[in-house]
Design a protein around this motif. Structure first.
Motif, mmCIF file in Angstrom:
data_model
loop_
_atom_site.group_PDB
_atom_site.id
_atom_site.type_symbol
_atom_site.label_atom_id
_atom_site.label_comp_id
_atom_site.label_asym_id
_atom_site.label_seq_id
_atom_site.Cartn_x
_atom_site.Cartn_y
_atom_site.Cartn_z
ATOM 1 N N ILE A 32 0.851 -1.202 0.000
ATOM 2 C CA ILE A 32 0.000 0.000 0.000
ATOM 3 C C ILE A 32 0.881 1.244 0.000
ATOM 4 O O ILE A 32 2.034 1.215 0.437
ATOM 5 C CB ILE A 32 -0.964 0.064 1.215
ATOM 6 C CG1 ILE A 32 -0.168 0.127 2.532
ATOM 7 C CG2 ILE A 32 -1.926 -1.096 1.208
ATOM 8 C CD1 ILE A 32 -0.982 0.667 3.687
ATOM 9 N N ASP A 33 0.336 2.324 -0.526
ATOM 10 C CA ASP A 33 1.053 3.605 -0.453
ATOM 11 C C ASP A 33 0.044 4.733 -0.316
ATOM 12 O O ASP A 33 -1.020 4.710 -0.930
ATOM 13 C CB ASP A 33 1.922 3.837 -1.682
ATOM 14 C CG ASP A 33 3.079 4.775 -1.366
ATOM 15 O OD1 ASP A 33 4.235 4.314 -1.371
ATOM 16 O OD2 ASP A 33 2.808 5.975 -1.077
ATOM 17 N N LYS A 34 0.386 5.728 0.489
ATOM 18 C CA LYS A 34 -0.547 6.838 0.676
ATOM 19 C C LYS A 34 -0.524 7.815 -0.503
ATOM 20 O O LYS A 34 -1.449 8.594 -0.678
ATOM 21 C CB LYS A 34 -0.265 7.563 1.986
ATOM 22 C CG LYS A 34 1.063 8.256 2.071
ATOM 23 C CD LYS A 34 1.173 8.960 3.412
ATOM 24 C CE LYS A 34 2.501 9.647 3.566
ATOM 25 N NZ LYS A 34 2.670 10.223 4.902
ATOM 26 N N PRO A 57 16.347 15.281 -8.098
ATOM 27 C CA PRO A 57 17.113 14.550 -9.107
ATOM 28 C C PRO A 57 17.757 13.304 -8.525
ATOM 29 O O PRO A 57 18.356 13.357 -7.449
ATOM 30 C CB PRO A 57 18.188 15.559 -9.508
ATOM 31 C CG PRO A 57 18.358 16.432 -8.315
ATOM 32 C CD PRO A 57 16.997 16.546 -7.699
ATOM 33 N N HIS A 58 17.640 12.187 -9.216
ATOM 34 C CA HIS A 58 18.182 10.923 -8.738
ATOM 35 C C HIS A 58 19.150 10.310 -9.737
ATOM 36 O O HIS A 58 18.779 10.009 -10.869
ATOM 37 C CB HIS A 58 17.043 9.937 -8.458
ATOM 38 C CG HIS A 58 16.372 10.176 -7.154
ATOM 39 N ND1 HIS A 58 15.548 11.252 -6.927
ATOM 40 C CD2 HIS A 58 16.436 9.499 -5.971
ATOM 41 C CE1 HIS A 58 15.127 11.216 -5.674
ATOM 42 N NE2 HIS A 58 15.650 10.160 -5.068
ATOM 43 N N VAL A 59 20.374 10.110 -9.307
ATOM 44 C CA VAL A 59 21.394 9.459 -10.129
ATOM 45 C C VAL A 59 21.820 8.192 -9.413
ATOM 46 O O VAL A 59 22.263 8.247 -8.256
ATOM 47 C CB VAL A 59 22.609 10.389 -10.334
ATOM 48 C CG1 VAL A 59 23.670 9.682 -11.191
ATOM 49 C CG2 VAL A 59 22.183 11.701 -10.965
ATOM 50 N N TYR A 348 19.574 9.186 6.217
ATOM 51 C CA TYR A 348 19.683 9.412 4.784
ATOM 52 C C TYR A 348 20.357 8.203 4.139
ATOM 53 O O TYR A 348 21.411 7.760 4.586
ATOM 54 C CB TYR A 348 20.498 10.676 4.441
ATOM 55 C CG TYR A 348 20.600 10.797 2.929
ATOM 56 C CD1 TYR A 348 19.559 11.354 2.197
ATOM 57 C CD2 TYR A 348 21.677 10.257 2.236
ATOM 58 C CE1 TYR A 348 19.601 11.390 0.810
ATOM 59 C CE2 TYR A 348 21.725 10.289 0.853
ATOM 60 C CZ TYR A 348 20.685 10.860 0.149
ATOM 61 O OH TYR A 348 20.714 10.874 -1.221
ATOM 62 N N TYR A 349 19.727 7.677 3.118
ATOM 63 C CA TYR A 349 20.269 6.543 2.390
ATOM 64 C C TYR A 349 20.269 6.871 0.900
ATOM 65 O O TYR A 349 19.283 7.415 0.398
ATOM 66 C CB TYR A 349 19.311 5.360 2.504
ATOM 67 C CG TYR A 349 19.494 4.419 3.648
ATOM 68 C CD1 TYR A 349 20.624 3.643 3.759
ATOM 69 C CD2 TYR A 349 18.462 4.233 4.575
ATOM 70 C CE1 TYR A 349 20.735 2.707 4.781
ATOM 71 C CE2 TYR A 349 18.572 3.306 5.599
ATOM 72 C CZ TYR A 349 19.713 2.554 5.700
ATOM 73 O OH TYR A 349 19.815 1.637 6.691
ATOM 74 N N ASP A 350 21.309 6.505 0.176
ATOM 75 C CA ASP A 350 21.240 6.533 -1.277
ATOM 76 C C ASP A 350 20.467 5.307 -1.746
ATOM 77 O O ASP A 350 20.279 4.352 -0.989
ATOM 78 C CB ASP A 350 22.653 6.532 -1.880
ATOM 79 C CG ASP A 350 23.217 7.948 -2.014
ATOM 80 O OD1 ASP A 350 22.417 8.887 -2.222
ATOM 81 O OD2 ASP A 350 24.448 8.102 -1.912
ATOM 82 N N MET A 351 20.084 5.328 -3.018
ATOM 83 C CA MET A 351 19.258 4.232 -3.545
ATOM 84 C C MET A 351 19.945 2.873 -3.414
ATOM 85 O O MET A 351 19.323 1.884 -3.027
ATOM 86 C CB MET A 351 18.911 4.489 -5.013
ATOM 87 C CG MET A 351 17.986 5.662 -5.218
ATOM 88 S SD MET A 351 17.632 5.933 -6.972
ATOM 89 C CE MET A 351 19.055 6.890 -7.462
ATOM 90 N N HIS A 352 21.235 2.834 -3.779
ATOM 91 C CA HIS A 352 21.912 1.536 -3.719
ATOM 92 C C HIS A 352 22.010 1.027 -2.279
ATOM 93 O O HIS A 352 21.980 -0.180 -2.030
ATOM 94 C CB HIS A 352 23.308 1.621 -4.361
ATOM 95 C CG HIS A 352 24.248 2.562 -3.673
ATOM 96 N ND1 HIS A 352 24.113 3.932 -3.751
ATOM 97 C CD2 HIS A 352 25.312 2.339 -2.891
ATOM 98 C CE1 HIS A 352 25.075 4.496 -3.049
ATOM 99 N NE2 HIS A 352 25.823 3.557 -2.514
#
Ligand code: FAD
Length: 368
Positions: A32-34, A57-59, A348-352
């Motif tokens: 689920i997502d709000k 922006p996401h790299v 804080y986490y980066d995507m990887h």
């Protein structure tokens, strides 16, 4: 036995990876997502045929070959490399600080010249123990780089003068004495071909996903549906803010479609002077080498966070970390709930890193 094995609260990268892996192991999941879309903060919205990064922006970048292979099994990545520029009062400088920047600042031709320049500026100030962020930054890179490229940007980001910010925010500043403008040092880097939604779609596949559902507005009902919960929302909210609220820094985005095919010639340009209210301008098409006739840009404004605003960056000061620890102590004792992702871990986490942490939690949970 309940209808689902797992209720996954949040369809960001953490929730999507967990759902994918649980599904692969034969478990029945409900995500689920709000929000009105899946993907969390990596979600992109198509405008003018351009994938617009709606939450900044996401790299994608990583040194971990397993994680790189993992994401590439869902979508291939292009060869985008992040080269950012700074605009200070109308002059452009390359980032991160490297020989191009030093040439632009001082016309230094050789690394020795640039090093000498920085050394003399640091020596002049004779700072022993930096008492705040300003002194810390100057003691690392000297006055010119600090005044033109760090001060205004940092003050906008945190909403406070650099002299009132703690020195520990800046531990080190990457300085390169070569002409390499690549922002990241990682071995692998790129943007999913066709945008980040392809990655999320690949992860979620046919897993049942319900949007516009806030866990806290339907808590009892939702809990009754599944044996276990994977929670990727705010941990303080999960515990009804009983130890107080965890603080964040927020952002505001102003998006504009322009009738030109190329507005700034680069995906990201930072505005480092204090007087310009935004910190950067994103031109989204450049992430995918777009050739559309028009362009879409976003100006990013840092702002104070309040409960109604999106929580973007956790403020990990001593006070907040202590409060988080209290919630964390409850979380580890919780049975039937797995906490994960940037909001539940208040980090804080980066995507990887999020993908790595989700895969690690999956492995521990399923004992494989
Ligand atoms: P999220 O993506 O936030 O997902 C959480 C989901 O849970 C959301 O969809 C939310 O709507 C949902 N949710 C929360 N509460 C509830 C509830 N009560 N009920 C139902 N649903 C709920 N990383 C990089 O690697 N490279 C970058 O260049 C980069 N740039 C970034 C730029 C910005 C401005 C920001 C803020 C982050 C950036 N990141 C970058 C980090 C990246 O966004 C995160 O690592 C990643 O998105 C975190 O995934 P997540 O699943 O933990 O959280």
């Amino acid at each position: 036995n309940k209808e689902y094995d797992y209720l996954i609260v949040g369809s960001g990268l953490f929730g999507s990876v967990f759902a994918h892996e649980a599904n692969k192991r034969g478990k029945k999941c409900l995500v689920i997502d709000k929000r009105e879309h899946a993907g969390g903060n990596v979600y992109c919205e198509k405008t003018e045929g351009i994938n617009v990064h709606k939450y900044g922006p996401h790299v994608f970048h990583t040194n971990d070959e397993n994680i790189w292979n993992y994401v590439n099994s869902f979508v291939s990545f292009n060869h985008f490399t992040c080269n950012t520029l700074a605009n200070y009062k109308g002059d452009l400088y390359n980032l991160p600080f490297n020989m191009n920047t030093f040439y632009q600042l001082w016309e230094s031709i050789t690394p020795d010249e640039a090093k000498e320049k920085i050394r003399s500026q640091i020596a002049e100030l004779d700072l022993k123990t930096p008492a705040n962020l300003e002194e810390q930054a100057i003691s690392l890179v000297g006055t010119d780089v600090y005044e033109k490229l760090i001060k205004g940007y940092t003050e906008k980001q945190w909403g406070r003068p650099a002299t009132e910010l703690p020195a520990f925010i800046i531990k080190r500043l990457p300085v390169r004495f070569n002409f390499d403008n690549n922002y990241f040092n990682d071995k692998y880097q790129g943007i999913p071909v066709g945008g980040y939604n392809k990655l999320i779609e690949g992860l979620l596949g046919t897993i049942e996903t319900r949007l516009n559902i806030d866990y806290f507005e339907n808590r009892e009902e939702l809990n009754a549906l599944a044996d276990q919960i994977v929670f990727t929302g705010k941990i303080d909210q999960f515990y009804n803010y009983q130890f107080g609220q965890l603080e964040y820094r927020s952002l505001r985005f102003e998006q504009e479609t322009l009738n030109t095919d190329n507005y700034q010639g680069n995906a990201i340009i930072n505005y480092t002077e204090r007087e310009v209210p935004y910190t950067r301008v994103i031109e989204h098409k450049h992430f995918e080498f777009g050739t559309q006739p028009n362009t879409v840009i976003t100006r990013e404004y840092p702002q104070e966070w309040t409960q109604e605003k999106e929580p973007y960056y956790p403020i990990n000061n001593t006070q907040n970390n202590q409060v988080f620890q209290k919630y964390q102590d409850l979380a580890v004792k919780e049975t039937g709930v797995i906490f994960g992702g940037r909001l539940a871990e208040y980090r804080y986490y980066d995507m990887h890193q999020i993908i790595g942490s989700a895969l690690a939690k999956v492995a521990a949970h399923f004992n494989d």
